[in-house]
Design an enzyme around this catalytic site. Sequence first.
Site, PDB file in Angstrom:
ATOM      1  N   LYS A   1       0.293  -5.057 -14.814  1.00  0.00           N
ATOM      2  CA  LYS A   1      -0.122  -3.788 -14.195  1.00  0.00           C
ATOM      3  C   LYS A   1       0.492  -3.641 -12.794  1.00  0.00           C
ATOM      4  O   LYS A   1       0.979  -4.629 -12.220  1.00  0.00           O
ATOM      5  CB  LYS A   1      -1.655  -3.743 -14.098  1.00  0.00           C
ATOM      6  CG  LYS A   1      -2.256  -4.843 -13.218  1.00  0.00           C
ATOM      7  CD  LYS A   1      -3.771  -4.926 -13.396  1.00  0.00           C
ATOM      8  CE  LYS A   1      -4.354  -6.049 -12.570  1.00  0.00           C
ATOM      9  NZ  LYS A   1      -5.775  -6.298 -12.891  1.00  0.00           N
TER      10      LYS A   1
ATOM     11  N   ARG B   1     -18.385  -3.709 -13.277  1.00  0.00           N
ATOM     12  CA  ARG B   1     -17.300  -2.759 -13.060  1.00  0.00           C
ATOM     13  C   ARG B   1     -17.115  -1.933 -14.334  1.00  0.00           C
ATOM     14  O   ARG B   1     -17.467  -0.772 -14.368  1.00  0.00           O
ATOM     15  CB  ARG B   1     -16.029  -3.526 -12.670  1.00  0.00           C
ATOM     16  CG  ARG B   1     -14.951  -2.673 -12.080  1.00  0.00           C
ATOM     17  CD  ARG B   1     -13.808  -3.488 -11.507  1.00  0.00           C
ATOM     18  NE  ARG B   1     -13.024  -4.179 -12.533  1.00  0.00           N
ATOM     19  CZ  ARG B   1     -11.904  -4.848 -12.272  1.00  0.00           C
ATOM     20  NH1 ARG B   1     -11.462  -4.949 -11.026  1.00  0.00           N
ATOM     21  NH2 ARG B   1     -11.239  -5.445 -13.235  1.00  0.00           N
TER      22      ARG B   1
ATOM     23  N   TYR C   1       5.558   3.245  19.577  1.00  0.00           N
ATOM     24  CA  TYR C   1       4.610   4.344  19.733  1.00  0.00           C
ATOM     25  C   TYR C   1       3.366   3.915  20.504  1.00  0.00           C
ATOM     26  O   TYR C   1       2.865   2.803  20.332  1.00  0.00           O
ATOM     27  CB  TYR C   1       4.184   4.861  18.358  1.00  0.00           C
ATOM     28  CG  TYR C   1       5.275   5.635  17.644  1.00  0.00           C
ATOM     29  CD1 TYR C   1       5.899   6.726  18.249  1.00  0.00           C
ATOM     30  CD2 TYR C   1       5.664   5.280  16.360  1.00  0.00           C
ATOM     31  CE1 TYR C   1       6.889   7.438  17.583  1.00  0.00           C
ATOM     32  CE2 TYR C   1       6.641   5.988  15.682  1.00  0.00           C
ATOM     33  CZ  TYR C   1       7.254   7.070  16.308  1.00  0.00           C
ATOM     34  OH  TYR C   1       8.222   7.771  15.646  1.00  0.00           O
TER      35      TYR C   1
ATOM     36  N   MET D   1       6.477   4.144  10.824  1.00  0.00           N
ATOM     37  CA  MET D   1       6.619   4.496   9.407  1.00  0.00           C
ATOM     38  C   MET D   1       7.805   3.781   8.780  1.00  0.00           C
ATOM     39  O   MET D   1       7.728   3.258   7.677  1.00  0.00           O
ATOM     40  CB  MET D   1       6.785   6.017   9.247  1.00  0.00           C
ATOM     41  CG  MET D   1       6.789   6.444   7.791  1.00  0.00           C
ATOM     42  SD  MET D   1       7.132   8.195   7.554  1.00  0.00           S
ATOM     43  CE  MET D   1       5.728   8.946   8.361  1.00  0.00           C
TER      44      MET D   1
HETATM   45  C1  LIG Z   1      -5.946  -7.744 -12.993  1.00  0.00           C
HETATM   46  C2  LIG Z   1      -6.715  -8.378 -14.085  1.00  0.00           C
HETATM   47  C3  LIG Z   1      -6.404  -9.686 -14.523  1.00  0.00           C
HETATM   48  C4  LIG Z   1      -5.401 -10.571 -13.822  1.00  0.00           C
HETATM   49  O1  LIG Z   1      -6.029 -11.241 -12.747  1.00  0.00           O
HETATM   50  P1  LIG Z   1      -5.240 -12.318 -11.839  1.00  0.00           P
HETATM   51  O2  LIG Z   1      -6.264 -12.779 -10.876  1.00  0.00           O
HETATM   52  O3  LIG Z   1      -4.136 -11.568 -11.190  1.00  0.00           O
HETATM   53  O4  LIG Z   1      -4.741 -13.374 -12.758  1.00  0.00           O
HETATM   54  C5  LIG Z   1      -7.061 -10.180 -15.631  1.00  0.00           C
HETATM   55  N1  LIG Z   1      -8.013  -9.439 -16.254  1.00  0.00           N
HETATM   56  C6  LIG Z   1      -8.365  -8.202 -15.847  1.00  0.00           C
HETATM   57  C7  LIG Z   1      -9.438  -7.462 -16.570  1.00  0.00           C
HETATM   58  C8  LIG Z   1      -7.738  -7.629 -14.743  1.00  0.00           C
HETATM   59  O5  LIG Z   1      -8.100  -6.415 -14.324  1.00  0.00           O
END
Ligand SMILES: *Cc1c(COP(=O)(O)O)cnc(C)c1O
Length: 368
Positions: free
Chosen positions: A38, A136, A264, A313
């Site tokens: 992801k 969650r 800045y 920036m």
């Molecule tokens: C992001 C995520 C992972 C991966 O977690 P890491 O700590 O990066 O290994 C695994 N399971 C779910 C449900 C996640 O959202």
Amino acid sequence: MTKTQETVLEISLSALEHNYNFILSKIKPDTKFLAVTKAFAYGSDACKIAKKLENLGVDYFAVAYTKEGVELRNAGIKTPILVLHPQAVNFKIILEYNLEPNLYSKKILEEFLEVAKQENKSNYPVHIKFNTGLNRLGFTKEAIPKIITTILNDNTLHVQSIFSHLAASEDLNEKKFTQDQINEFLKIKEEIEKLLPYSITTHMANTSGILNYPEAHFSMVRSGIGLYGYGNNPEFDKKLKPVATLKTIISQKHILEPGKSIGYNRAFIAEKTIVTATLPIGHADGIGRQYGQGKTFVEVNGKKALIVGNVCMDMIMIDVTNIDCKEGDEVIIFGQEQSAEDFATTANTISYELLTGISSRVKRALII
Ligand SMILES: *Cc1c(COP(=O)(O)O)cnc(C)c1O
């Protein structure tokens, strides 16, 4: 490593392979491996990372959102892809691209079932998520009979896996809490296995879960951050190799006489004569303002240089008073020498946030 001429995030596929093999060595040969790609594979390059991992033989991928799964399919990825947060508006696309949704609530389950029926799907693989304490996403144990009746009512859906997510697997002060989560998931697994006429995959452990809780491996593990070289613990960090190295160069040097300010809002004023260097990277590239004002180092010719004044920036300024360097010299922001974890810690954040925040303006370069 090659010398750079502009800001670049180098992605090392050999570091990725090393990390994959290290994590693989921590699980049993028959435990399946899901790679989490992801957020552009934690800020690197999801398609290139997934291609490499597919060649290495991972069993599954997971992405957060549907769009990320579509990108992997468009890049030719054939391995099954779990979409962790699918969202009803995308259900037709999920089916079209052969992605597998996480169904985490009654509403989402019923809505997906409806769309899958309309599309005449049968035995379509889905993943049922249970909440064991993170609060969650996920069903509670009490929902099991209803979930199973809904799914077994016809043959539209097939439960490919059930899973849960640990809330504090990296925090050994929370061992008791984590054990309770594991026990709760075990009960859920047993109850579901009694009700379903076929066998399913079960998974719970993220990277720290894999490294700290072998009893949480079940039949598959899900690794994200570990693949990218970070283990949420100095001992594991030593065994892993950062996949991403953020590099830039010196654009210009300045001499600041005492009393002169830089940047800045004149956030830094020289007390003695210092030499500064301006770098072509700023908060629009993902190096936020929290890293300014003398909290964080970068590396110039093997020496540490503090970021001075406010992060702009598009640029930052560093103190190179005692460093032999010139315009065009390479600067390492983070990577193998100074890790993203160390860099992030200076601003009270974590490697996950720093890595995933490197913006699309920064060129990604694959290295072997
Ligand atoms: C992001 C995520 C992972 C991966 O977690 P890491 O700590 O990066 O290994 C695994 N399971 C779910 C449900 C996640 O959202």
